[in-house]
Design an enzyme around this catalytic site. Structure first.
Site, PDB file in Angstrom:
ATOM      1  N   ARG A 161       1.640  -1.158  -0.165  1.00 57.01           N
ATOM      2  CA  ARG A 161      -0.219   0.199   0.409  1.00 57.01           C
ATOM      3  C   ARG A 161       0.779   0.946  -0.151  1.00 57.01           C
ATOM      4  O   ARG A 161       0.915   2.232   0.571  1.00 57.01           O
ATOM      5  CB  ARG A 161      -0.762   0.102   1.282  1.00 57.01           C
ATOM      6  CG  ARG A 161      -1.778  -1.129   1.647  1.00 57.01           C
ATOM      7  CD  ARG A 161      -2.653  -1.690   0.277  1.00 57.01           C
ATOM      8  NE  ARG A 161      -3.385  -2.377   0.459  1.00 57.01           N
ATOM      9  CZ  ARG A 161      -3.546  -4.310   0.207  1.00 57.01           C
ATOM     10  NH1 ARG A 161      -2.603  -3.755  -0.547  1.00 57.01           N
ATOM     11  NH2 ARG A 161      -4.150  -4.391  -0.030  1.00 57.01           N
ATOM     12  N   SER A 232     -11.080   0.739   4.014  1.00 54.70           N
ATOM     13  CA  SER A 232      -9.497   0.046   5.090  1.00 54.70           C
ATOM     14  C   SER A 232      -9.227   1.661   5.064  1.00 54.70           C
ATOM     15  O   SER A 232      -8.231   1.755   4.240  1.00 54.70           O
ATOM     16  CB  SER A 232      -8.854  -0.657   3.836  1.00 54.70           C
ATOM     17  OG  SER A 232     -10.237  -2.154   3.587  1.00 54.70           O
ATOM     18  N   GLU A 328      -4.589   4.751   6.221  1.00 54.46           N
ATOM     19  CA  GLU A 328      -3.933   4.577   4.870  1.00 54.46           C
ATOM     20  C   GLU A 328      -4.211   5.413   3.937  1.00 54.46           C
ATOM     21  O   GLU A 328      -3.675   5.410   3.071  1.00 54.46           O
ATOM     22  CB  GLU A 328      -4.718   3.464   4.518  1.00 54.46           C
ATOM     23  CG  GLU A 328      -4.089   1.850   3.990  1.00 54.46           C
ATOM     24  CD  GLU A 328      -4.791   0.638   3.429  1.00 54.46           C
ATOM     25  OE1 GLU A 328      -5.493   1.447   2.611  1.00 54.46           O
ATOM     26  OE2 GLU A 328      -4.996  -0.405   3.702  1.00 54.46           O
TER      27      GLU A 328
END
Length: 332
Positions: A161, A232, A328
């Site tokens: 990520r 998420s 994130e």
């Protein structure tokens, strides 16, 4: 071309937070950028689909809303198709288009929100596949001088990520086009139990895998059109093998996923749920009742509300497991 002052950003990002930009410019032609970069008030913020964003209530400078469109097969060889898409293309629509053309390879990334241009920044991934596995290159414009640069996978320094565009090159580039390499020798990725269960008894095609991925995501994740969210919210943490074994001894149900580099990935959603935050609300925001990893806006929230919940979840998980969760989304 002229910026519109005091623009509402709430409809332009999936969390739907209270947020305004000093200036907002929508552009669908890369040729506009040279003049835009000369005239726009700094700092510059690049906005795609807004699906991985937490904007402050007042965003200074100019927001550049990327609406560049176009997708094409650039070529093929004996081993692969080479497919390009402009940065403003909707990611999910692009994936479905490649499947309809008979070019499989991206099906595990179906229904991920956002745009094509944002996908390499985050190195999006799901169900055993990451963008870097199908990436061939990208074109980007420097926000400093408007120069065009081509980035290879090596230049992007992809990680979990993560990419160079989230680290030392953050805020310096506007991605205009992404090129993908889709192997002709297609093999389905079915390492996740949910996919295997949904596909049991079916013919395994790329479209069948995409349909299973979409059904699984819809069963677990909220639709941003119904409740504000950024998918998420926390990374799945990576820990040492020793730390994972110690945690597993104390918590036998802890999901652990060994990685190629010797570390172990833990399930952030499981940690959050065990810390008591699944379905729990703090002010106008909370962790989703069906998936503890997703932070949702129940209405009227701001970045300050999100930050307060984020810190509370991080602190409780750390106190219980000794693991620090990292968010994130990009914060403006």
């Amino acid at each position: 071309m002229l910026p519109i002052p005091a623009c509402d950003l709430a409809p332009l990002h999936t969390l739907g937070l209270r947020a305004q930009a000093n200036h907002l410019v929508h552009f669908s032609d890369a040729q506009q950028l040279e003049a835009l970069l000369r005239e726009a008030e700094r700092p510059l913020h690049v906005l795609g689909g807004g699906s991985n964003l937490v904007p402050s209530e007042q965003v200074d400078g100019t927001v550049l809303k990327v609406e560049l469109l176009g997708r094409t097969l650039l070529g093929e060889d004996a081993d692969a198709y080479y497919v390009a898409a402009a940065a403003g293309e909707n990611w999910h629509d692009f994936v479905q288009w490649t499947l309809a053309q008979g070019w499989p390879g991206l099906e595990n990334l179906s229904l991920i929100p956002g745009t094509v241009g944002a996908a390499p920044i985050q190195n999006i991934g799901a169900y055993g596949l990451e963008l870097k596995d199908r990436f061939h290159g990208l074109a980007a414009l420097s926000l400093e001088d408007g120069a065009t640069c081509i980035f290879t996978a090596e230049h992007c320094e992809f990680g979990y990520r993560d990419s160079i565009f989230k680290r030392e090159q953050a805020g310096r580039w506007l991605i205009t086009e992404v090129l993908f390499r889709l192997p002709k020798a297609w093999q389905p990725l079915l390492d996740y139990g949910d996919l295997r269960a949904r596909l049991e008894g079916q013919e395994i095609t790329a479209q069948a895998v995409a349909d299973a991925v979409m059904a699984t995501r819809r069963s677990k994740l909220p639709d941003p059109a119904e409740i504000g969210n950024a998918g998420s919210f926390f990374h799945n943490p990576l820990v040492t093998t020793e730390q994972a074994e110690a945690l597993k001894a104390l918590h036998p149900g802890l999901p652990c996923y060994p990685q190629a580099d010797g570390r172990v990935k833990l399930a952030a959603g499981w940690l959050i749920e065990q810390a008591g935050w699944k379905g729990r609300q703090l002010g106008p925001v909370g962790m989703y009742a069906k998936q503890a990893l997703v932070l949702v806006n129940h209405g009227g929230a701001s970045a300050a509300d999100v930050a307060a919940l984020m810190r509370a979840v991080q602190d409780d998980v750390y106190q219980q497991f000794g693991v620090r969760l990292n968010p994130e989304p990009v914060w403006w």
